[in-house]
Design a protein around this motif. Structure first.
Motif, PDB file in Angstrom:
ATOM      1  N   ARG A 159       8.813  -7.400   4.280  1.00 47.56           N
ATOM      2  CA  ARG A 159      10.237  -7.725   4.334  1.00 47.56           C
ATOM      3  C   ARG A 159      10.677  -7.962   5.769  1.00 47.56           C
ATOM      4  O   ARG A 159      11.456  -8.869   6.054  1.00 47.56           O
ATOM      5  CB  ARG A 159      11.074  -6.602   3.704  1.00 47.56           C
ATOM      6  CG  ARG A 159      11.079  -6.624   2.189  1.00 47.56           C
ATOM      7  CD  ARG A 159      12.129  -5.693   1.634  1.00 47.56           C
ATOM      8  NE  ARG A 159      11.971  -4.315   2.037  1.00 47.56           N
ATOM      9  CZ  ARG A 159      11.262  -3.393   1.375  1.00 47.56           C
ATOM     10  NH1 ARG A 159      10.651  -3.702   0.258  1.00 47.56           N
ATOM     11  NH2 ARG A 159      11.191  -2.159   1.833  1.00 47.56           N
ATOM     12  N   GLU A 177      -0.038   6.831  -2.446  1.00 43.49           N
ATOM     13  CA  GLU A 177      -0.223   5.416  -2.776  1.00 43.49           C
ATOM     14  C   GLU A 177       1.120   4.704  -2.854  1.00 43.49           C
ATOM     15  O   GLU A 177       1.266   3.579  -2.390  1.00 43.49           O
ATOM     16  CB  GLU A 177      -0.977   5.285  -4.102  1.00 43.49           C
ATOM     17  CG  GLU A 177      -2.436   5.670  -3.990  1.00 43.49           C
ATOM     18  CD  GLU A 177      -3.139   5.604  -5.341  1.00 43.49           C
ATOM     19  OE1 GLU A 177      -2.570   4.994  -6.271  1.00 43.49           O
ATOM     20  OE2 GLU A 177      -4.238   6.137  -5.445  1.00 43.49           O
ATOM     21  N   THR A 178       2.116   5.351  -3.431  1.00 37.30           N
ATOM     22  CA  THR A 178       3.444   4.761  -3.527  1.00 37.30           C
ATOM     23  C   THR A 178       4.048   4.584  -2.141  1.00 37.30           C
ATOM     24  O   THR A 178       4.636   3.562  -1.831  1.00 37.30           O
ATOM     25  CB  THR A 178       4.360   5.642  -4.398  1.00 37.30           C
ATOM     26  OG1 THR A 178       3.735   5.829  -5.654  1.00 37.30           O
ATOM     27  CG2 THR A 178       5.710   5.000  -4.579  1.00 37.30           C
ATOM     28  N   THR A 179       3.863   5.586  -1.299  1.00 34.76           N
ATOM     29  CA  THR A 179       4.386   5.514   0.061  1.00 34.76           C
ATOM     30  C   THR A 179       3.708   4.382   0.827  1.00 34.76           C
ATOM     31  O   THR A 179       4.371   3.627   1.540  1.00 34.76           O
ATOM     32  CB  THR A 179       4.186   6.842   0.794  1.00 34.76           C
ATOM     33  OG1 THR A 179       4.786   7.875   0.030  1.00 34.76           O
ATOM     34  CG2 THR A 179       4.793   6.817   2.166  1.00 34.76           C
ATOM     35  N   ASN A 180       2.389   4.259   0.678  1.00 36.33           N
ATOM     36  CA  ASN A 180       1.679   3.171   1.361  1.00 36.33           C
ATOM     37  C   ASN A 180       2.156   1.812   0.852  1.00 36.33           C
ATOM     38  O   ASN A 180       2.296   0.869   1.626  1.00 36.33           O
ATOM     39  CB  ASN A 180       0.172   3.307   1.152  1.00 36.33           C
ATOM     40  CG  ASN A 180      -0.403   4.464   1.951  1.00 36.33           C
ATOM     41  OD1 ASN A 180       0.212   4.927   2.905  1.00 36.33           O
ATOM     42  ND2 ASN A 180      -1.568   4.940   1.545  1.00 36.33           N
ATOM     43  N   GLY A 181       2.399   1.708  -0.441  1.00 39.18           N
ATOM     44  CA  GLY A 181       2.910   0.462  -1.007  1.00 39.18           C
ATOM     45  C   GLY A 181       4.292   0.131  -0.475  1.00 39.18           C
ATOM     46  O   GLY A 181       4.600  -1.024  -0.194  1.00 39.18           O
ATOM     47  N   ASN A 182       5.133   1.146  -0.335  1.00 38.71           N
ATOM     48  CA  ASN A 182       6.476   0.923   0.209  1.00 38.71           C
ATOM     49  C   ASN A 182       6.412   0.495   1.664  1.00 38.71           C
ATOM     50  O   ASN A 182       7.173  -0.353   2.098  1.00 38.71           O
ATOM     51  CB  ASN A 182       7.330   2.184   0.068  1.00 38.71           C
ATOM     52  CG  ASN A 182       7.754   2.431  -1.368  1.00 38.71           C
ATOM     53  OD1 ASN A 182       7.732   1.525  -2.192  1.00 38.71           O
ATOM     54  ND2 ASN A 182       8.135   3.656  -1.660  1.00 38.71           N
ATOM     55  N   ARG A 183       5.495   1.101   2.411  1.00 38.36           N
ATOM     56  CA  ARG A 183       5.354   0.719   3.826  1.00 38.36           C
ATOM     57  C   ARG A 183       4.903  -0.729   3.949  1.00 38.36           C
ATOM     58  O   ARG A 183       5.406  -1.486   4.787  1.00 38.36           O
ATOM     59  CB  ARG A 183       4.333   1.621   4.519  1.00 38.36           C
ATOM     60  CG  ARG A 183       4.850   2.973   4.844  1.00 38.36           C
ATOM     61  CD  ARG A 183       3.844   3.760   5.632  1.00 38.36           C
ATOM     62  NE  ARG A 183       4.219   5.150   5.666  1.00 38.36           N
ATOM     63  CZ  ARG A 183       3.376   6.152   5.769  1.00 38.36           C
ATOM     64  NH1 ARG A 183       2.085   5.913   5.863  1.00 38.36           N
ATOM     65  NH2 ARG A 183       3.803   7.389   5.789  1.00 38.36           N
ATOM     66  N   GLU A 184       3.945  -1.104   3.103  1.00 39.65           N
ATOM     67  CA  GLU A 184       3.451  -2.477   3.158  1.00 39.65           C
ATOM     68  C   GLU A 184       4.552  -3.460   2.756  1.00 39.65           C
ATOM     69  O   GLU A 184       4.728  -4.496   3.395  1.00 39.65           O
ATOM     70  CB  GLU A 184       2.245  -2.627   2.235  1.00 39.65           C
ATOM     71  CG  GLU A 184       1.564  -3.960   2.366  1.00 39.65           C
ATOM     72  CD  GLU A 184       0.275  -4.015   1.574  1.00 39.65           C
ATOM     73  OE1 GLU A 184      -0.278  -5.124   1.503  1.00 39.65           O
ATOM     74  OE2 GLU A 184      -0.176  -3.003   1.037  1.00 39.65           O
ATOM     75  N   ALA A 185       5.308  -3.128   1.725  1.00 42.11           N
ATOM     76  CA  ALA A 185       6.410  -3.994   1.302  1.00 42.11           C
ATOM     77  C   ALA A 185       7.466  -4.088   2.387  1.00 42.11           C
ATOM     78  O   ALA A 185       8.013  -5.163   2.643  1.00 42.11           O
ATOM     79  CB  ALA A 185       7.022  -3.468   0.006  1.00 42.11           C
ATOM     80  N   ALA A 186       7.764  -2.972   3.057  1.00 38.81           N
ATOM     81  CA  ALA A 186       8.742  -2.982   4.146  1.00 38.81           C
ATOM     82  C   ALA A 186       8.248  -3.850   5.298  1.00 38.81           C
ATOM     83  O   ALA A 186       9.024  -4.571   5.929  1.00 38.81           O
ATOM     84  CB  ALA A 186       9.019  -1.561   4.624  1.00 38.81           C
ATOM     85  N   LYS A 187       6.938  -3.804   5.555  1.00 38.11           N
ATOM     86  CA  LYS A 187       6.360  -4.624   6.625  1.00 38.11           C
ATOM     87  C   LYS A 187       6.528  -6.108   6.291  1.00 38.11           C
ATOM     88  O   LYS A 187       6.916  -6.906   7.147  1.00 38.11           O
ATOM     89  CB  LYS A 187       4.884  -4.276   6.790  1.00 38.11           C
ATOM     90  CG  LYS A 187       4.167  -5.066   7.868  1.00 38.11           C
ATOM     91  CD  LYS A 187       2.741  -4.610   8.062  1.00 38.11           C
ATOM     92  CE  LYS A 187       1.913  -5.082   6.891  1.00 38.11           C
ATOM     93  NZ  LYS A 187       0.467  -4.848   7.073  1.00 38.11           N
TER      94      LYS A 187
END
Length: 147
Positions: A37, A25-35
């Motif tokens: 950004r 879940e944390t990794t998916n959240g980071n990916r979404e935030a990176a997208k």
């Protein structure tokens, strides 16, 4: 024999989140935030390019207005120290009266920047008449020397 008593903790379903699921879940959240950004940076780059284009169009419009009085229209910015913000209204439109005032102020300090006739005038380098079909004859050339 007595049967063992079932532990209440063992009755939990196996689909309960464990540490591995939290990491996903944390990794998916980071990916979404990176997208997001990345999209933000792309939008900022497009905005910056658009602002540059609008600035150059405004400058070209101001220079075209200043060209009627200045021999080099960009002197208004380079020598006069005027900026685009000084010559536009709050909505971003060029104010022609402000351009005229800035040109007049510059010409009051530097009258040599005025757009005027060339100091030499027409010295015959540009043929203004039509080009004759045949070259002049020797007789025609001698007629001009007798004057």
């Amino acid at each position: 024999m007595a049967e063992p008593v079932a532990d209440q903790n063992s009755a939990l379903p196996e689909s309960a989140p464990d540490k591995q699921d939290e990491g996903t879940e944390t990794t998916n959240g980071n990916r979404e935030a990176a997208k997001y950004r990345t999209k933000l940076r792309e939008a900022e780059a497009k905005l910056e390019a658009t602002e540059k284009r609008v600035h150059s169009l405004l400058r070209a419009q101001v220079e075209s207005l200043a060209a009627k009085d200045l021999s080099v229209a960009s002197d208004l910015f380079d020598i006069g120290g005027v900026s685009i913000d000084d010559l536009t209204d709050p909505e971003g439109n060029v104010m022609s009266d402000a351009v005229d005032a800035a040109v007049k102020a510059l010409l009051a300090k530097r009258p040599g920047l005025r757009n005027g006739p060339s100091p030499w005038g027409d010295v015959g380098g540009n043929r203004r008449g039509s080009i004759p079909d045949s070259p002049p004859t020797m007789l025609e050339a001698l007629k001009f020397t007798r004057r």
